[in-house]
Design an enzyme around this catalytic site. Structure first.
Site, PDB file in Angstrom:
ATOM      1  N   ASP A  18       0.955  -1.021   0.118  1.00 23.91           N
ATOM      2  CA  ASP A  18       0.047  -0.222  -0.024  1.00 23.91           C
ATOM      3  C   ASP A  18       1.024   1.480  -0.028  1.00 23.91           C
ATOM      4  OD1 ASP A  18      -2.767   1.199   0.526  1.00 23.91           O
ATOM      5  OD2 ASP A  18      -1.532   2.158   1.955  1.00 23.91           O
ATOM      6  N   GLU A  25      -1.862  -1.166  -6.192  1.00 19.30           N
ATOM      7  CA  GLU A  25      -2.933  -0.592  -6.402  1.00 19.30           C
ATOM      8  C   GLU A  25      -2.634   0.081  -7.922  1.00 19.30           C
ATOM      9  OE1 GLU A  25      -6.020   0.819  -3.036  1.00 19.30           O
ATOM     10  OE2 GLU A  25      -3.910   1.734  -2.606  1.00 19.30           O
ATOM     11  N   ASP A  81      -3.185   1.801   6.801  1.00 16.28           N
ATOM     12  CA  ASP A  81      -2.513   1.479   5.723  1.00 16.28           C
ATOM     13  C   ASP A  81      -2.232  -0.198   5.757  1.00 16.28           C
ATOM     14  OD1 ASP A  81      -2.513   3.966   4.693  1.00 16.28           O
ATOM     15  OD2 ASP A  81      -0.521   4.308   5.955  1.00 16.28           O
TER      16      ASP A  81
END
Length: 327
Positions: free
Chosen positions: A82, A174, A256
């Site tokens: 992340d 992501e 996170d």
């Protein structure tokens, strides 16, 4: 300046390179790694590019390289990454990679140098005025300061991505809308300083080099809003809330870290289809996913996540090109 034909070679002493029209040039860094590959026949120079950056000259060789098959240190490891501003990366293993913020650290010096340049006599085409020597010297100092920030950022990203690609077999990140994130005037400088796109680009080819795979989660996957324990999706989660608290199961976790665990869980539900299935980007335009990346499927809300993230079999791959730099 790019050369694709002519005499392009590395001298036997590995301290000089020969380029067309420029002749024999001495390099600051030793070219022994490239010379060894050329002597062994495992590399072939295709082109050379010469550029000037930060007051220095660089030559980059585009080579065709025969790479040996590699396997990650942990072949069964799946890690979710992340990305953020507070921490550059938070891994699903619990590791937090600090954000060095090189641009913020150098802001004071950059401002002083830019102010020095503005106070010197610069060029003016309207009156055909040449720049003064002081203006040229101040401009070179400012360029070197910017180049130092870029080099520090690039070096840190290379260290992080190389370690992740060599250690873990499957990496999940992501598909961030960086262009949209830069519209936030409060965080634009910090987001640009982090280099999210460059980090993902490094993982894109380094996972192939090391026999792993890179999985890109869908841009709209609610990794931060989904509970990593029970799978419940929170309707709203403000950016200022750095601790995630699930109202269903009572799980309290760093925001996170919770997102990184959810990204790692997506590795089990990935669609292993490289036929070019189209998806939609942030502007609702059709695009094809990158050939080396895989598109992850959203986990249905309310479904419990298994205790083990599972094992994703690594997919080997080699890339025929390597950039070798010497300056």
């Amino acid at each position: 300046m790019r050369f694709t034909t002519g005499s392009i070679r590395v001298e036997p002493d590995r301290k000089y390179v020969v380029l067309p029209r420029l002749g024999r040039l001495k390099v600051h860094e030793s070219a022994r790694k490239l010379a060894r590959r050329l002597e062994a026949g495992t590399a072939r120079i295709l082109a050379a590019t010469v550029r000037r950056e930060g007051g220095r000259w660089y030559v980059s060789f585009t080579c065709e390289v025969v790479r040996a098959a590699r396997t990650p240190t942990r072949p069964d490891s799946v890690v979710g990454v992340d990305l953020g501003v507070t921490h550059l990366a938070v891994l699903s293993t619990g590791e937090q990679v600090p954000n060095p913020r090189h641009l913020v650290e150098a802001t004071g010096r950059l401002r002083r140098l830019a102010r020095r340049v503005s106070r010197r006599v610069g060029p003016d085409r309207r009156v055909r005025r040449d720049p003064s020597n002081r203006w040229q010297r101040a401009t070179r100092q400012l360029a070197r300061a910017h180049a130092r920030v870029a080099n520090l950022r690039r070096d840190g990203l290379h260290h992080l991505t190389t370690r992740l690609a060599r250690e873990h077999a499957t990496i999940v990140v992501e598909d961030l809308n960086v262009a949209g994130m830069l519209r936030n005037r409060r965080l634009a400088r910090h987001i640009a300083d982090a280099g999210f796109a460059e980090l993902r680009r490094h993982l894109h080819y380094k996972t192939e080099w090391n026999g792993g795979r890179l999985i890109m989660a869908d841009r709209w996957f609610p990794s931060s809003k989904t509970c990593s324990g029970c799978g419940t999706v929170t309707t709203k989660l403000a950016l200022a809330e750095r601790t995630y608290t699930c109202t269903t199961c009572g799980l309290t976790l760093d925001r996170d870290l919770n997102a990184a665990i959810n990204l790692a869980a997506l590795a089990r539900e990935v669609i292993d289809d490289r036929s070019g299935r189209e998806s939609l980007n942030g502007r609702r335009a059709d695009r094809k996913p990158p050939p080396a990346g895989l598109v992850a499927v959203k986990r249905p809300p309310g479904t419990a996540m298994a205790g083990n993230t599972g094992t994703v079999p690594p997919q080997g791959g080699t890339t025929p090109r390597l950039l070798v730099k010497a300056h």
